[in-house]
Enzyme design. Structure first.
Site, PDB file in Angstrom:
ATOM      1  N   MET A   1      -2.154   9.414  -4.638  1.00 21.94           N
ATOM      2  CA  MET A   1      -0.866   9.492  -4.663  1.00 21.94           C
ATOM      3  C   MET A   1      -0.174   7.996  -5.076  1.00 21.94           C
ATOM      4  O   MET A   1       0.989   7.735  -4.575  1.00 21.94           O
ATOM      5  CB  MET A   1      -0.305  10.094  -3.248  1.00 21.94           C
ATOM      6  CG  MET A   1      -0.829  11.361  -2.945  1.00 21.94           C
ATOM      7  SD  MET A   1      -0.250  12.292  -1.964  1.00 21.94           S
ATOM      8  CE  MET A   1      -0.217  11.502  -0.435  1.00 21.94           C
ATOM      9  N   GLY A   2      -1.043   7.270  -5.592  1.00 18.11           N
ATOM     10  CA  GLY A   2      -0.489   5.720  -5.901  1.00 18.11           C
ATOM     11  C   GLY A   2      -0.394   4.759  -4.649  1.00 18.11           C
ATOM     12  O   GLY A   2      -0.934   5.222  -3.468  1.00 18.11           O
ATOM     13  N   ALA A   3       0.672   3.843  -4.910  1.00 17.32           N
ATOM     14  CA  ALA A   3       0.572   2.826  -3.914  1.00 17.32           C
ATOM     15  C   ALA A   3      -0.974   2.017  -3.692  1.00 17.32           C
ATOM     16  O   ALA A   3      -1.660   2.273  -2.544  1.00 17.32           O
ATOM     17  CB  ALA A   3       1.246   3.100  -2.530  1.00 17.32           C
TER      18      ALA A   3
ATOM     19  N   GLY B   1      -9.061   0.228  -1.340  1.00 26.66           N
ATOM     20  CA  GLY B   1      -9.818   1.455  -1.028  1.00 26.66           C
ATOM     21  C   GLY B   1      -9.776   2.484  -2.111  1.00 26.66           C
ATOM     22  O   GLY B   1     -10.994   2.947  -2.818  1.00 26.66           O
ATOM     23  N   HIS B   2      -8.700   2.598  -2.985  1.00 29.28           N
ATOM     24  CA  HIS B   2      -8.732   3.416  -4.124  1.00 29.28           C
ATOM     25  C   HIS B   2      -9.433   2.640  -5.348  1.00 29.28           C
ATOM     26  O   HIS B   2     -10.153   3.339  -5.872  1.00 29.28           O
ATOM     27  CB  HIS B   2      -7.213   3.341  -4.692  1.00 29.28           C
ATOM     28  CG  HIS B   2      -6.035   4.041  -3.814  1.00 29.28           C
ATOM     29  ND1 HIS B   2      -5.028   3.414  -3.204  1.00 29.28           N
ATOM     30  CD2 HIS B   2      -5.998   5.377  -3.321  1.00 29.28           C
ATOM     31  CE1 HIS B   2      -4.470   4.347  -2.461  1.00 29.28           C
ATOM     32  NE2 HIS B   2      -5.074   5.544  -2.587  1.00 29.28           N
TER      33      HIS B   2
ATOM     34  N   GLU C   1     -14.221   8.969   2.192  1.00 30.19           N
ATOM     35  CA  GLU C   1     -14.308   9.424   3.452  1.00 30.19           C
ATOM     36  C   GLU C   1     -13.229   9.223   4.535  1.00 30.19           C
ATOM     37  O   GLU C   1     -13.303   9.820   5.662  1.00 30.19           O
ATOM     38  CB  GLU C   1     -15.797   9.019   3.775  1.00 30.19           C
ATOM     39  CG  GLU C   1     -17.025   9.726   3.156  1.00 30.19           C
ATOM     40  CD  GLU C   1     -18.238   9.271   3.638  1.00 30.19           C
ATOM     41  OE1 GLU C   1     -18.389   7.895   4.376  1.00 30.19           O
ATOM     42  OE2 GLU C   1     -19.097   9.697   3.322  1.00 30.19           O
TER      43      GLU C   1
ATOM     44  N   ASP D   1     -10.556  10.359   4.336  1.00 31.34           N
ATOM     45  CA  ASP D   1     -10.029  11.713   4.391  1.00 31.34           C
ATOM     46  C   ASP D   1     -11.190  12.778   4.562  1.00 31.34           C
ATOM     47  O   ASP D   1     -11.478  13.361   3.448  1.00 31.34           O
ATOM     48  CB  ASP D   1      -8.984  11.806   3.399  1.00 31.34           C
ATOM     49  CG  ASP D   1      -7.926  10.957   3.187  1.00 31.34           C
ATOM     50  OD1 ASP D   1      -6.955  11.102   4.061  1.00 31.34           O
ATOM     51  OD2 ASP D   1      -8.009   9.967   2.474  1.00 31.34           O
TER      52      ASP D   1
ATOM     53  N   SER E   1      -4.867   1.933   3.838  1.00 33.92           N
ATOM     54  CA  SER E   1      -4.098   3.055   3.587  1.00 33.92           C
ATOM     55  C   SER E   1      -2.654   2.957   2.946  1.00 33.92           C
ATOM     56  O   SER E   1      -2.352   1.925   3.261  1.00 33.92           O
ATOM     57  CB  SER E   1      -3.689   3.983   5.061  1.00 33.92           C
ATOM     58  OG  SER E   1      -2.617   4.998   4.792  1.00 33.92           O
TER      59      SER E   1
ATOM     60  N   ARG F   1       0.021   4.130   3.473  1.00 28.47           N
ATOM     61  CA  ARG F   1       1.163   4.192   4.512  1.00 28.47           C
ATOM     62  C   ARG F   1       1.242   2.864   5.639  1.00 28.47           C
ATOM     63  O   ARG F   1       2.124   2.556   6.211  1.00 28.47           O
ATOM     64  CB  ARG F   1       1.116   5.465   5.347  1.00 28.47           C
ATOM     65  CG  ARG F   1       1.322   6.717   4.708  1.00 28.47           C
ATOM     66  CD  ARG F   1       0.833   7.804   5.935  1.00 28.47           C
ATOM     67  NE  ARG F   1       1.353   9.166   5.272  1.00 28.47           N
ATOM     68  CZ  ARG F   1       0.385   9.870   4.575  1.00 28.47           C
ATOM     69  NH1 ARG F   1      -0.683   9.666   4.475  1.00 28.47           N
ATOM     70  NH2 ARG F   1       0.836  11.126   3.780  1.00 28.47           N
TER      71      ARG F   1
HETATM   72  P1  AMP Z   1      -4.475   9.040  -1.614  1.00 32.49           P
HETATM   73  O1  AMP Z   1      -3.634   8.158  -2.542  1.00 32.49           O
HETATM   74  O2  AMP Z   1      -4.129   8.566  -0.145  1.00 32.49           O
HETATM   75  O3  AMP Z   1      -4.132  10.314  -1.383  1.00 32.49           O
HETATM   76  O4  AMP Z   1      -5.903   8.693  -1.555  1.00 32.49           O
HETATM   77  C1  AMP Z   1      -6.533   8.932  -2.816  1.00 32.49           C
HETATM   78  C2  AMP Z   1      -8.037   8.862  -2.525  1.00 32.49           C
HETATM   79  O5  AMP Z   1      -8.357   7.593  -2.257  1.00 32.49           O
HETATM   80  C3  AMP Z   1      -8.565   9.901  -1.587  1.00 32.49           C
HETATM   81  O6  AMP Z   1      -9.946  10.276  -1.826  1.00 32.49           O
HETATM   82  C4  AMP Z   1      -8.784   9.149  -0.464  1.00 32.49           C
HETATM   83  O7  AMP Z   1      -9.617   9.620   0.452  1.00 32.49           O
HETATM   84  C5  AMP Z   1      -9.349   7.814  -0.970  1.00 32.49           C
HETATM   85  N1  AMP Z   1      -8.920   6.543  -0.154  1.00 32.49           N
HETATM   86  C6  AMP Z   1      -7.705   6.244   0.440  1.00 32.49           C
HETATM   87  N2  AMP Z   1      -7.838   5.024   1.355  1.00 32.49           N
HETATM   88  C7  AMP Z   1      -9.148   4.944   1.303  1.00 32.49           C
HETATM   89  C8  AMP Z   1     -10.013   3.742   2.103  1.00 32.49           C
HETATM   90  N3  AMP Z   1      -9.607   3.152   2.762  1.00 32.49           N
HETATM   91  N4  AMP Z   1     -11.242   3.814   1.632  1.00 32.49           N
HETATM   92  C9  AMP Z   1     -11.804   4.780   0.868  1.00 32.49           C
HETATM   93  N5  AMP Z   1     -11.188   5.659   0.439  1.00 32.49           N
HETATM   94  C10 AMP Z   1      -9.756   5.859   0.314  1.00 32.49           C
END
Ligand code: AMP
Length: 280
Positions: A30-32, A36-37, A148, A150, A185, A187
């Site tokens: 979802m960007g930002a 981690g991404h 992981e 999520d 995150s 957020r």
């Molecule tokens: P999101 O943009 O928050 O929907 O996350 C996109 C992907 O990145 C999802 O598979 C999340 O589980 C993963 N993700 C987000 N934050 C982390 C993190 N701190 N460590 C590992 N994977 C992450």
């Protein structure tokens, strides 16, 4: 990097990639973007000829209007980060492109639909499943990478792929943390500086909990963890759970199943944070 906002243009480009015999690794986001991404993306780049990233703030997976409105959107900065790691294809559609009309699909994830995130965020995983199915159908990747962080989402996606017999391999990736332990995150930028200072207490508590696994029962450890977190008045807990790592059902005895994960979800001010650690 090539950026696409329409399904048609992306499909055309990816069919050329595929026809040349190249494999596609996919990271939906979802960007930002943060480290981690990027960790998921670097792994996808290593294991595939070509990386496709999607950035789409999926409105139908939000069950909180303010969370959707305040979700950070920084496409330009994200594009630069993606360029810097060597991403070849970015798909950044708007909501009309993905949902020209509402998608009324309903998925039943059985026991997974009854616990934790599913219980506290009604409709959330159905919205996730709808968008991930659509994205998989558009991108048709060989492999897709999920964090992981999520954990329950990862379990839901694995079940979705199995249910729909989709030809994509799901790769779980470990949680990437800030140096003080806070799980990264998108957020986190919404935390005030005071809240940001308190946030590492979540992971610190989870780590202490791991050390107590041989002296406390699952129920005692749940209670202990909740009490530690409740001692910080700014933390407003949704749940503390210890569950097995497949259907994520609550553990009663340590020897009930092979793997046990300790999960936490809480509000810190207006920001909802989740984290988890493996206990066994
Ligand atoms: P999101 O943009 O928050 O929907 O996350 C996109 C992907 O990145 C999802 O598979 C999340 O589980 C993963 N993700 C987000 N934050 C982390 C993190 N701190 N460590 C590992 N994977 C992450």
């Amino acid at each position: 990097m090539k950026t696409f906002s329409t399904i048609k243009a992306l499909r055309e480009a990816l069919s050329t990639v595929r026809n040349a015999g190249n494999t596609i690794g996919f990271v939906p986001t979802m960007g930002a973007l943060h480290e981690g991404h990027l960790d998921l993306m670097r792994r996808a780049l290593k294991e595939n000829d070509c990386l496709v990233v999607s950035i789409f703030v999926n409105p139908i997976q939000f069950n909180n209007k303010e969370d959707l409105e305040k979700y950070p959107r920084v496409l330009e900065a994200d594009s630069k980060m993606l360029e810097s790691i060597g991403c070849q294809y970015l798909f950044a559609p708007d909501a009309n492109e993905i949902y020209p009309e509402p998608d009324k699909s309903e998925y039943d994830f059985g026991l997974l639909s009854e616990v934790m995130e599913a219980a506290f965020r009604p409709g959330h995983f159905n919205g996730v499943a709808i968008v991930v199915r659509k994205l998989f159908e558009i991108v048709e990747p060989e492999t897709a990478y999920f964090g992981e962080k999520d954990f329950q989402q990862l379990a839901v996606i694995k079940q979705l792929v199995k249910m729909l017999e989709m030809p994509v391999k799901i790769i779980p990736c470990s949680i990437v943390r800030e140096t003080d332990g806070l799980a990264m995150s998108s957020r986190n930028v919404r935390l005030t500086s005071h809240e940001r200072q308190l946030a590492p207490n979540i992971y610190m508590t989870l780590q202490k909990a791991i050390k107590l696994r041989n002296v406390l029962s699952p129920e005692e450890l749940r209670r202990w963890t909740r009490e530690q977190l409740e001692a910080i008045p700014e933390f407003n807990i949704d749940y503390v759970e210890i569950a097995e790592d497949q259907q994520l059902q609550p553990f009663q005895h340590w020897n009930d199943a092979s793997g046990a994960i300790l999960f936490v979800a809480l509000f810190l001010g207006k920001v909802r944070l989740i984290d988890n650690v493996r206990i066994f």
